[in-house]
Design a protein around this motif. Sequence first.
Motif, PDB file in Angstrom:
ATOM      1  N   ARG A  85       1.044  -1.343  -0.095  1.00 24.16           N
ATOM      2  CA  ARG A  85       0.089   0.070   0.009  1.00 24.16           C
ATOM      3  C   ARG A  85       1.032   1.087  -0.036  1.00 24.16           C
ATOM      4  NH1 ARG A  85      -3.042  -2.724   3.896  1.00 24.16           N
ATOM      5  NH2 ARG A  85      -4.574  -3.992   2.822  1.00 24.16           N
ATOM      6  N   GLN A  86       1.811   1.263   0.947  1.00 21.36           N
ATOM      7  CA  GLN A  86       2.809   2.318   0.863  1.00 21.36           C
ATOM      8  C   GLN A  86       3.321   2.660  -0.469  1.00 21.36           C
ATOM      9  OE1 GLN A  86       5.685   1.173   3.624  1.00 21.36           O
ATOM     10  NE2 GLN A  86       4.564   2.558   5.546  1.00 21.36           N
ATOM     11  N   GLU A  89       1.148   4.034  -3.011  1.00 21.71           N
ATOM     12  CA  GLU A  89       1.063   5.360  -2.864  1.00 21.71           C
ATOM     13  C   GLU A  89       2.443   6.169  -3.251  1.00 21.71           C
ATOM     14  OE1 GLU A  89      -0.836   8.677  -2.257  1.00 21.71           O
ATOM     15  OE2 GLU A  89      -1.539   6.863  -2.062  1.00 21.71           O
ATOM     16  N   ARG A  92       2.032   6.240  -7.304  1.00 23.48           N
ATOM     17  CA  ARG A  92       1.116   7.316  -7.672  1.00 23.48           C
ATOM     18  C   ARG A  92       1.861   8.554  -7.845  1.00 23.48           C
ATOM     19  NH1 ARG A  92      -3.055   6.055  -4.245  1.00 23.48           N
ATOM     20  NH2 ARG A  92      -3.185   3.990  -5.146  1.00 23.48           N
TER      21      ARG A  92
END
Lengths: 267, 187
Positions: A85-86, A89, A92
Amino acid sequence: MFKRPHYVATLFVVLLVVGILNLPQPTSARLKLAISGLYLPLFGLVSFFQSTSHRLSDAFTPRQTLTQELDQLRREVQELQVQLRQQEEQNRANAQYREMLGFAKTAPWKLKAARVIGRDPANWWRSLQIDLGTRDGVRANLPVICAEGLVGRIESVSFNRSQVVLLGDPACRVAVLISETREHGVLVPGSTSQLDQTLVDLKYLPRNSQVKPGSSVVTSGQGGIFPKGIPVGTVGDVRQVGYELYTAARVKLAVDPSRVEEVWVVF
Amino acid sequence: MNFLNPILTPVAILLAAFVAAFLGAAVNPLSTWLRAQIDFLPAVMVFAALTAGITTVTVTACLGGLWQDSLSANPLGISILPLFLVGLIVHRSHELILRDQPFAQFAVGLGASAFAPFLTVLLLYTMGRQPIVGWGSLWQWLVVSLIGAVATPIIFWAMGGLTASLTHPVFHESKHRPDRSIRRGRL
């Protein structure tokens, strides 16, 4: 004493060898693949025995051990999900910045797992055979990696098998980068790599290079075959060579090619 | 041992060469541990040269070399000449070699297994290739030679057993001749 049949046989063999060695490269490669195709049943048999032995060892593993492994893997999956998830991010944000700066988009790697089914019978080359071929979309010059880092590149492909030239083979020279100092160099076969296949030479570093033992080495992306940033290994020792025209180093590869059993082909 | 079956022996030799080339390329813990790939083809060539004719030796060298090179990064055909020379030299002296003696088989296998890779590397250099050769190659050469030497008597034993199991046993004529026997009569 040699007799007439000996002379005839010698002449036949010499003519055959000269003829085969002088075949055009594509013809020779196709012939090689056709001949090695005879070994498909034996390679299939080896794969069958390998998978059967794995299944048997799984069947005889105690339930308690399997439960412990399962718990450990669940914990690892949870940790990796958090990291993912990190990472997503960050990716992105990275993609936004690249777009703002007008940089080209980088495509994510597509990986396909392969099993090592054979090694080079000659002690003077570094190559291995994997069980993916053109039917799986594999083509020449695709990079091959494993969890620890870069393994090599695809040299030739048949329908269901490919030959991979490993790091340390004269046919696999890689443009690399020292992570800490951002200095570029080229990985070439090591002068002492006959017994220890994890040692290769890093050449053509700048004359006043700041590289130190322990620095990490990754692919630089130059040359167009290997994507940038694949871990290659760590620097062992550094020396000045070529009348101090450039710096060379010995690199301990992250992957021991003689022990690798499963790899990933990067598309 | 009956090696001289004219059909079965060449077929068995070619089969052995095919399997030997595959075993050299197969993933095995022994090669990983010894840090050297093992080559059984010179040992098969010794067997061919000591038990079959020059035609079988030639065909075994050609096919064995092609099979081995097809699994290797070697240029196709480079292994044919060293294997053939091993076979030719041994076949030339096959009447002088005690082929049934394991020690003779070991000694000839040692020479053949040392000579074949040496000549292959020499040919590669002649062709302008750059094989990975250094001081460590001496260890690999030693390992390949010794394992080839040990494999040679084993190949003789295995092929002898195979041939014997697939052919009729050799009929040895009795030395007894009724017309030459001493008849005991009354004194």
